[in-house]
Design a protein around this motif. Structure first.
Motif, mmCIF file in Angstrom:
data_model
loop_
_atom_site.group_PDB
_atom_site.id
_atom_site.type_symbol
_atom_site.label_atom_id
_atom_site.label_comp_id
_atom_site.label_asym_id
_atom_site.label_seq_id
_atom_site.Cartn_x
_atom_site.Cartn_y
_atom_site.Cartn_z
ATOM 1 N N LYS A 268 0.834 -1.204 0.000
ATOM 2 C CA LYS A 268 0.000 0.000 0.000
ATOM 3 C C LYS A 268 0.867 1.252 0.000
ATOM 4 O O LYS A 268 0.660 2.175 -0.809
ATOM 5 C CB LYS A 268 -0.913 -0.012 1.232
ATOM 6 C CG LYS A 268 -1.715 1.271 1.414
ATOM 7 C CD LYS A 268 -2.535 1.220 2.704
ATOM 8 C CE LYS A 268 -3.234 2.546 2.951
ATOM 9 N NZ LYS A 268 -4.031 2.528 4.221
ATOM 10 N N ALA A 269 1.862 1.303 0.898
ATOM 11 C CA ALA A 269 2.739 2.471 0.985
ATOM 12 C C ALA A 269 3.548 2.648 -0.297
ATOM 13 O O ALA A 269 3.721 3.766 -0.797
ATOM 14 C CB ALA A 269 3.671 2.327 2.184
ATOM 15 N N TRP A 271 2.729 1.739 -3.336
ATOM 16 C CA TRP A 271 1.886 2.235 -4.412
ATOM 17 C C TRP A 271 1.581 3.722 -4.214
ATOM 18 O O TRP A 271 1.632 4.513 -5.170
ATOM 19 C CB TRP A 271 0.596 1.436 -4.501
ATOM 20 C CG TRP A 271 -0.282 1.867 -5.634
ATOM 21 C CD1 TRP A 271 -1.516 2.452 -5.552
ATOM 22 C CD2 TRP A 271 0.009 1.780 -7.030
ATOM 23 N NE1 TRP A 271 -2.019 2.729 -6.797
ATOM 24 C CE2 TRP A 271 -1.096 2.314 -7.738
ATOM 25 C CE3 TRP A 271 1.089 1.287 -7.763
ATOM 26 C CZ2 TRP A 271 -1.146 2.390 -9.127
ATOM 27 C CZ3 TRP A 271 1.041 1.356 -9.154
ATOM 28 C CH2 TRP A 271 -0.066 1.896 -9.823
ATOM 29 N N GLN A 272 1.288 4.112 -2.986
ATOM 30 C CA GLN A 272 0.990 5.516 -2.717
ATOM 31 C C GLN A 272 2.197 6.404 -2.992
ATOM 32 O O GLN A 272 2.061 7.551 -3.406
ATOM 33 C CB GLN A 272 0.525 5.680 -1.265
ATOM 34 C CG GLN A 272 -0.851 5.075 -1.007
ATOM 35 C CD GLN A 272 -1.251 5.101 0.448
ATOM 36 O OE1 GLN A 272 -0.408 4.931 1.340
ATOM 37 N NE2 GLN A 272 -2.542 5.306 0.718
ATOM 38 N N ASN A 273 3.407 5.864 -2.791
ATOM 39 C CA ASN A 273 4.648 6.612 -3.028
ATOM 40 C C ASN A 273 5.198 6.399 -4.431
ATOM 41 O O ASN A 273 6.303 6.840 -4.743
ATOM 42 C CB ASN A 273 5.695 6.233 -1.980
ATOM 43 C CG ASN A 273 5.307 6.689 -0.586
ATOM 44 O OD1 ASN A 273 4.819 7.807 -0.404
ATOM 45 N ND2 ASN A 273 5.507 5.829 0.405
ATOM 46 N N LYS A 274 4.404 5.684 -5.267
ATOM 47 C CA LYS A 274 4.738 5.447 -6.681
ATOM 48 C C LYS A 274 6.102 4.777 -6.851
ATOM 49 O O LYS A 274 6.919 5.168 -7.689
ATOM 50 C CB LYS A 274 4.640 6.758 -7.461
ATOM 51 C CG LYS A 274 3.237 7.368 -7.363
ATOM 52 C CD LYS A 274 3.001 8.515 -8.308
ATOM 53 C CE LYS A 274 1.540 8.992 -8.203
ATOM 54 N NZ LYS A 274 1.238 10.118 -9.093
ATOM 55 N N TYR A 285 -2.791 6.181 -13.419
ATOM 56 C CA TYR A 285 -2.576 5.785 -12.020
ATOM 57 C C TYR A 285 -3.921 5.691 -11.322
ATOM 58 O O TYR A 285 -4.674 6.665 -11.283
ATOM 59 C CB TYR A 285 -1.673 6.818 -11.333
ATOM 60 C CG TYR A 285 -1.405 6.582 -9.858
ATOM 61 C CD1 TYR A 285 -0.404 5.718 -9.429
ATOM 62 C CD2 TYR A 285 -2.159 7.246 -8.890
ATOM 63 C CE1 TYR A 285 -0.135 5.515 -8.089
ATOM 64 C CE2 TYR A 285 -1.905 7.049 -7.536
ATOM 65 C CZ TYR A 285 -0.898 6.184 -7.147
ATOM 66 O OH TYR A 285 -0.636 5.992 -5.795
ATOM 67 N N PRO A 287 -5.536 5.488 -7.784
ATOM 68 C CA PRO A 287 -5.125 5.657 -6.384
ATOM 69 C C PRO A 287 -5.628 4.531 -5.494
ATOM 70 O O PRO A 287 -6.654 3.900 -5.795
ATOM 71 C CB PRO A 287 -5.793 6.985 -5.989
ATOM 72 C CG PRO A 287 -6.196 7.631 -7.270
ATOM 73 C CD PRO A 287 -6.461 6.525 -8.237
ATOM 74 N N PHE A 288 -4.915 4.307 -4.407
ATOM 75 C CA PHE A 288 -5.393 3.365 -3.390
ATOM 76 C C PHE A 288 -6.701 3.914 -2.825
ATOM 77 O O PHE A 288 -6.791 5.078 -2.462
ATOM 78 C CB PHE A 288 -4.354 3.214 -2.277
ATOM 79 C CG PHE A 288 -4.690 2.138 -1.283
ATOM 80 C CD1 PHE A 288 -4.193 0.849 -1.443
ATOM 81 C CD2 PHE A 288 -5.520 2.402 -0.199
ATOM 82 C CE1 PHE A 288 -4.513 -0.156 -0.536
ATOM 83 C CE2 PHE A 288 -5.842 1.399 0.711
ATOM 84 C CZ PHE A 288 -5.334 0.116 0.532
#
Length: 289
Positions: A268-269, A271-274, A285, A287-288
């Protein structure tokens, strides 16, 4: 229904321009064998302004299996794979440590004409020891799959082992996926044909079990492999999924699967931080949530 079977109703949800029906997971049953997620796509009409366009999104710890009855999907992923999946083909993307992909209506079908999309996307959880394997994509054309007729049934072994045969797609744990079409009203005998838990997904038509009819949009789950016989109506098409449950029960968080909660939170982290790899040439993209 007796206490060795469960009946599941398809639940609708939105996927961009698309409505899909989710069959698994549900509250009382999270997996069937290693299968942890089943979405029914369509049947839906696609036309200008309503094509299938699922933007870039990530996975870990699973393989996605795409199997179509109608229409086409262009699959692109961060391993560099570009593959159009057509009816009867099997696309099998293994995410392992992390992959991103997109799913779209191919360019040659974006011609203003109406087309039909109908199929299933299935997630198969990886055994804990293989969760961090290198991502890869495997493709098997319809002509490569074992297909035969018996007892007025047309049977295709899509994946794994069953009915004394082996599909080219074996997966990473004992499993099976079988496509069955009844040319006439008949019976499907399963004793000693499949090993493990069995789910019957009714694509069209209906089946009868213990005097009760189960129709399209429903799934019957047998918690034992001792189920012997299912009665199929003429024209019924059924997908059978299942196999041996994984030793470590998989957990789900959005598009991520793992036996360890920490891996889900890390994904999760990331993906959020690409930090995930990207599909070449694609900047979309999701988003989560």
């Amino acid at each position: 229904m007796n206490n060795t079977t469960m009946l599941v109703e398809e639940r609708q949800r939105d996927l961009g321009n698309f409505m899909v029906g989710r069959l698994l997971p549900f509250k009382k049953k999270r997996q069937v064998g290693p299968f942890t997620f089943i979405d029914h796509m369509g049947p839906a009409k696609l036309f200008e302004g309503s094509y299938l366009d699922v933007d870039q999104h990530p996975h870990i710890g699973l393989s996605t299996l795409t199997y179509l009855f109608e229409g086409e999907i262009e699959h692109r992923d961060s391993t560099g794979t570009v593959q159009v999946i057509r009816p009867g083909d099997v696309g099998f993307m293994t995410s392992g440590s992390g992959v991103t992909h997109t799913e779209r209506t191919p360019a040659h079908l974006r011609n203003g004409k109406t087309s039909i999309m109908h199929g299933y996307q299935i997630w198969v959880a990886l055994p804990k020891a293989l969760e961090d394997m290198k991502p890869q994509f495997d493709f098997y054309g319809a002509a490569d799959l074992p297909k035969w007729e018996e007892n007025d049934l047309v049977i295709t072994l899509v994946a794994g082992e069953g009915f004394g045969r082996k599909a080219p797609l074996r997966g990473y744990s004992p499993l099976f996926m079988v496509d069955v079409l009844a040319k006439k009203a008949t019976h499907l005998y399963l004793k000693d044909q499949l090993k493990g838990e069995v789910a019957f997904v009714i694509v069209k038509g209906g089946i009868t079990h213990e005097g009760e009819t189960i129709e399209a949009g429903q799934m019957l789950i047998s918690k034992t492999d001792e189920q012997c016989c299912i009665e199929l109506q003429e024209g019924t098409q059924v997908l059978l999924f299942g196999g041996e449950p994984l030793e470590d029960e998989p957990l789900l968080l959005w598009n991520f699967v793992s036996a360890e909660k920490e891996k889900l939170q890390q994904a999760k982290a990331d993906w959020q931080n690409k930090l995930f790899p990207k599909v070449p040439g694609d900047d979309t993209y999701i988003p989560f949530p």
